[in-house]
Design a protein around this motif. Structure first.
Motif, short mmCIF file in Angstrom:
data_model
loop_
_atom_site.label_atom_id
_atom_site.label_comp_id
_atom_site.label_asym_id
_atom_site.label_seq_id
_atom_site.Cartn_x
_atom_site.Cartn_y
_atom_site.Cartn_z
N GLY A 10 26.74 -5.28 15.64
CA GLY A 10 25.72 -4.93 16.63
C GLY A 10 26.33 -4.06 17.71
N THR A 11 25.54 -3.14 18.25
CA THR A 11 26.08 -2.19 19.24
C THR A 11 25.26 -2.18 20.54
N GLY A 12 24.76 -3.35 20.93
CA GLY A 12 23.91 -3.43 22.12
C GLY A 12 24.71 -3.57 23.41
N ASN A 13 24.02 -4.08 24.42
CA ASN A 13 24.55 -4.21 25.78
C ASN A 13 25.87 -5.00 25.82
N ILE A 14 25.86 -6.22 25.31
CA ILE A 14 27.06 -7.06 25.44
C ILE A 14 28.19 -6.59 24.52
N ALA A 15 27.83 -5.96 23.40
CA ALA A 15 28.86 -5.45 22.49
C ALA A 15 29.74 -4.41 23.20
N GLY A 34 29.88 -2.47 13.02
CA GLY A 34 28.75 -2.38 12.11
C GLY A 34 27.45 -2.35 12.89
N SER A 35 26.58 -1.44 12.49
CA SER A 35 25.27 -1.31 13.13
C SER A 35 24.22 -1.15 12.04
N ARG A 36 22.96 -1.41 12.39
CA ARG A 36 21.89 -1.14 11.42
C ARG A 36 21.67 0.36 11.28
N ASP A 37 22.32 1.11 12.16
CA ASP A 37 22.14 2.56 12.17
C ASP A 37 23.52 3.23 12.15
N GLY A 39 24.55 6.21 12.74
CA GLY A 39 24.85 7.07 13.88
C GLY A 39 25.31 6.24 15.09
N ARG A 40 24.63 5.11 15.30
CA ARG A 40 25.02 4.24 16.43
C ARG A 40 26.43 3.68 16.21
N ALA A 41 26.72 3.32 14.96
CA ALA A 41 28.06 2.77 14.65
C ALA A 41 29.13 3.83 14.91
N SER A 56 25.75 -0.52 8.02
CA SER A 56 25.07 -1.80 7.75
C SER A 56 26.08 -2.92 7.99
N TYR A 57 25.55 -4.08 8.37
CA TYR A 57 26.43 -5.23 8.62
C TYR A 57 27.09 -5.68 7.32
N GLU A 58 26.31 -5.63 6.24
CA GLU A 58 26.82 -6.08 4.93
C GLU A 58 28.06 -5.28 4.53
N PRO A 74 20.76 -10.36 18.74
CA PRO A 74 19.93 -11.29 19.52
C PRO A 74 20.04 -12.72 18.98
N HIS A 75 19.76 -13.73 19.84
CA HIS A 75 19.93 -15.15 19.42
C HIS A 75 19.25 -15.44 18.09
N SER A 76 18.07 -14.85 17.90
CA SER A 76 17.26 -15.08 16.70
C SER A 76 18.02 -14.79 15.41
N HIS A 77 19.04 -13.92 15.50
CA HIS A 77 19.76 -13.48 14.30
C HIS A 77 21.17 -14.05 14.18
N HIS A 78 21.56 -14.91 15.13
CA HIS A 78 22.93 -15.45 15.09
C HIS A 78 23.17 -16.26 13.82
N LEU A 79 22.18 -17.06 13.43
CA LEU A 79 22.32 -17.90 12.23
C LEU A 79 22.58 -17.01 11.01
N CYS A 94 30.65 -16.09 17.97
CA CYS A 94 29.23 -15.74 18.02
C CYS A 94 28.70 -15.87 19.44
N GLU A 95 27.95 -14.86 19.89
CA GLU A 95 27.39 -14.91 21.25
C GLU A 95 26.54 -16.18 21.45
N LYS A 96 26.37 -16.53 22.71
CA LYS A 96 25.54 -17.67 23.08
C LYS A 96 24.09 -17.25 23.11
N PRO A 97 23.14 -18.14 22.92
CA PRO A 97 23.34 -19.48 22.37
C PRO A 97 23.73 -19.37 20.90
N GLY A 277 36.10 -9.98 32.23
CA GLY A 277 36.68 -11.24 31.75
C GLY A 277 36.32 -11.68 30.35
N TYR A 278 35.73 -10.80 29.55
CA TYR A 278 35.41 -11.21 28.17
C TYR A 278 36.66 -11.26 27.27
N GLN A 279 37.76 -10.67 27.76
CA GLN A 279 38.98 -10.67 26.95
C GLN A 279 39.57 -12.07 26.78
N1 LIG Z 1 28.15 -13.49 27.25
C1 LIG Z 1 27.37 -12.78 28.03
O1 LIG Z 1 27.64 -12.56 29.20
C2 LIG Z 1 26.12 -12.19 27.46
C3 LIG Z 1 25.43 -11.19 28.17
C4 LIG Z 1 24.32 -10.61 27.58
C5 LIG Z 1 23.89 -11.05 26.35
N2 LIG Z 1 24.57 -12.04 25.69
C6 LIG Z 1 24.11 -12.49 24.36
O2 LIG Z 1 24.38 -11.45 23.42
C7 LIG Z 1 23.33 -11.33 22.49
C8 LIG Z 1 22.84 -9.88 22.49
O3 LIG Z 1 22.36 -9.55 23.77
P1 LIG Z 1 22.29 -8.01 24.27
O4 LIG Z 1 21.84 -8.06 25.68
O5 LIG Z 1 23.56 -7.30 23.96
O6 LIG Z 1 21.11 -7.47 23.36
P2 LIG Z 1 20.80 -5.99 22.93
O7 LIG Z 1 21.29 -5.03 23.96
O8 LIG Z 1 19.38 -5.95 22.54
O9 LIG Z 1 21.71 -5.77 21.63
C9 LIG Z 1 21.55 -6.53 20.48
C10 LIG Z 1 22.07 -5.76 19.29
O10 LIG Z 1 21.89 -6.56 18.14
C11 LIG Z 1 21.69 -5.74 17.03
N3 LIG Z 1 20.54 -6.26 16.26
C12 LIG Z 1 20.60 -6.85 15.05
N4 LIG Z 1 19.41 -7.19 14.59
C13 LIG Z 1 18.53 -6.81 15.54
C14 LIG Z 1 17.13 -6.86 15.63
N5 LIG Z 1 16.37 -7.37 14.65
N6 LIG Z 1 16.54 -6.37 16.74
C15 LIG Z 1 17.29 -5.85 17.73
N7 LIG Z 1 18.63 -5.76 17.69
C16 LIG Z 1 19.25 -6.22 16.60
C17 LIG Z 1 21.45 -4.31 17.52
O11 LIG Z 1 22.58 -3.55 17.17
P3 LIG Z 1 22.48 -2.36 16.10
O12 LIG Z 1 21.19 -1.67 16.38
O13 LIG Z 1 23.67 -1.56 16.36
O14 LIG Z 1 22.50 -3.00 14.72
C18 LIG Z 1 21.33 -4.46 19.02
O15 LIG Z 1 21.88 -3.38 19.70
C19 LIG Z 1 22.26 -12.35 22.89
O16 LIG Z 1 22.35 -13.48 22.06
C20 LIG Z 1 22.62 -12.73 24.32
O17 LIG Z 1 22.36 -14.10 24.63
C21 LIG Z 1 25.66 -12.60 26.23
#
Ligand SMILES: NC(=O)c1ccc[n+]([C@@H]2O[C@H](COP(=O)([O-])OP(=O)(O)OC[C@H]3O[C@@H](n4cnc5c(N)ncnc54)[C@H](OP(=O)(O)O)[C@@H]3O)[C@@H](O)[C@H]2O)c1
Length: 328
Positions: A10-15, A34-37, A39-41, A56-58, A74-79, A94-97, A277-279
């Motif tokens: 995943g390449t979102g905010n916390i990544a 790995g990203s679903r896209d 270009g993003r990867a 792809s993640y696979e 997102p949490h919904s996909h952690h499992l 794995c990110e919380k929760p 401090g994520y290190q």
């Molecule tokens: N520890 C902390 O301080 C902290 C802070 C924020 C969030 N978090 C946790 O981190 C997780 C992600 O949060 P985030 O804020 O980084 O979210 P986000 O910016 O939306 O990023 C989530 C990433 O997950 C990937 N993904 C896979 N399946 C997806 C789907 N069906 N829909 C959308 N995205 C999908 C996407 O990456 P690709 O498009 O590249 O595949 C997306 O960029 C959450 O569980 C949250 O609780 C933790």
């Protein structure tokens, strides 16, 4: 020192934040993203210097050189993503929760144990310098017995049904997103509660905008937790003890404060760890792997399960529902 090949799913905010932290560790090799896209990867790999990128993640998880995966979906996909990583023989943080319900968390733990692989929920606060100092002070006995705790995590997240934080399909809601932190603090220091009371205020999507919780413990102590997307209440955990109080807070700049209140004396210590401090949690994963451990003594799987059980109970009491996921 053994270096480990890390992958980020995943390449979102916390990544982005995690990758920046990983760069600080000499024994972490930024191996794959790995990203679903595709270009993003590629863009993410170029930004942080990952050796490989996959569309792809696979595909990423099938790479035999990859050793440890950080799940940042997102949490919904952690499992789903954690099981996929474990079934491909990778260690996982794995990110919380960890997931939506305790039943799902149990499934993830069983899979890790079956494959003799490392698994940890990315609960970063216990590794922070402010928390380590708080542990030391509480253990020293200077403040006396811990009698009560109060934790909050609140900030304004304007309502938008499309946002991950308000969308039930992504596990949206304040409890699982931020309420998990004060609940985590309370469980770490007081154990799993004997009773749970909770009420929520809901957004139109059905996600909890705010949740207030009261816990009681078998020895008669109480604790309160609160999470909200409706106000700038901030982040703090208070430890109310026999002789004084200890307060952990985080500023909006992520600086960490540890305030010690004793009669006639207040001491405010500020910690500003690099890269937020994520290190430290990533270093913990590698320390455990070096020692042949499949779970962290600091955030053991028994704790993650206890936290998930408590969050389930809060949801039962307050009426927070995730359609199709409520396997109590
Ligand atoms: N520890 C902390 O301080 C902290 C802070 C924020 C969030 N978090 C946790 O981190 C997780 C992600 O949060 P985030 O804020 O980084 O979210 P986000 O910016 O939306 O990023 C989530 C990433 O997950 C990937 N993904 C896979 N399946 C997806 C789907 N069906 N829909 C959308 N995205 C999908 C996407 O990456 P690709 O498009 O590249 O595949 C997306 O960029 C959450 O569980 C949250 O609780 C933790």
């Amino acid at each position: 020192m053994k270096a480990y090949n890390w992958g980020i799913l995943g390449t979102g905010n916390i990544a982005h934040k995690f990758a920046r932290s990983l760069m600080l560790l000499d024994n972490a090799h930024l191996y794959a993203v790995g990203s679903r896209d595709a270009g993003r990867a590629e863009k993410f790999a170029a930004e942080f210097g990952f050796s490989k990128h996959f569309g792809s993640y696979e595909e990423m998880l099938a790479d035999p050189g990859l050793e440890v995966v950080y799940i940042s979906s997102p949490h919904s996909h952690h499992l789903q993503h954690t099981l996929l990583a474990l079934r491909n023989g990778k260690h996982v943080i794995c990110e919380k929760p960890m997931s939506i319900t305790a039943a799902e968390v149990t499934e993830m733990i069983d899979e890790a144990r079956k494959n003799n692989l490392f698994l940890m929920e990315a609960l970063w606060p216990p590794f922070q310098p402010s928390y380590l100092k708080a542990d030391e002070i509480l253990r020293s006995g200077k403040l006396g017995r811990l009698l009560h705790m109060r934790g909050r995590f609140a900030f304004v997240s304007p309502y938008d049904p499309e946002l991950r934080t308000y969308n039930l399909a992504f596990g949206g809601g304040s409890l699982l997103d931020i309420g998990i932190y004060p609940v985590m603090d309370i469980l770490r220091y007081m154990g799993e509660p004997a009773t749970v009371s909770a009420v929520s205020v809901f957004a139109p999507t059905g996600a909890d905008e705010s949740t207030a919780m009261i816990f009681t413990f078998a020895d008669g102590r109480m604790a309160e937790a609160y999470s909200s997307f409706s106000n700038m209440g901030g982040v703090s955990t208070e430890f109310n003890c026999e002789n004084g109080n200890l307060i952990l807070t985080r500023g909006r700049d992520r600086s960490q404060h540890l305030i010690i209140e004793l009669p006639g004396d207040t001491d405010d210590r500020i910690f500003t760890p690099p890269a937020q401090g994520y290190q430290y949690e990533a270093a913990e994963v590698m320390n455990c792997l070096d020692r042949g451990l499949t779970e962290s003594p600091v955030v053991p799987l028994s704790f993650t399960l206890s936290l998930a059980r408590t969050l389930d109970e809060v949801r039962r009491k307050s009426g927070i529902r995730y359609p199709g996921r409520d396997r109590w």
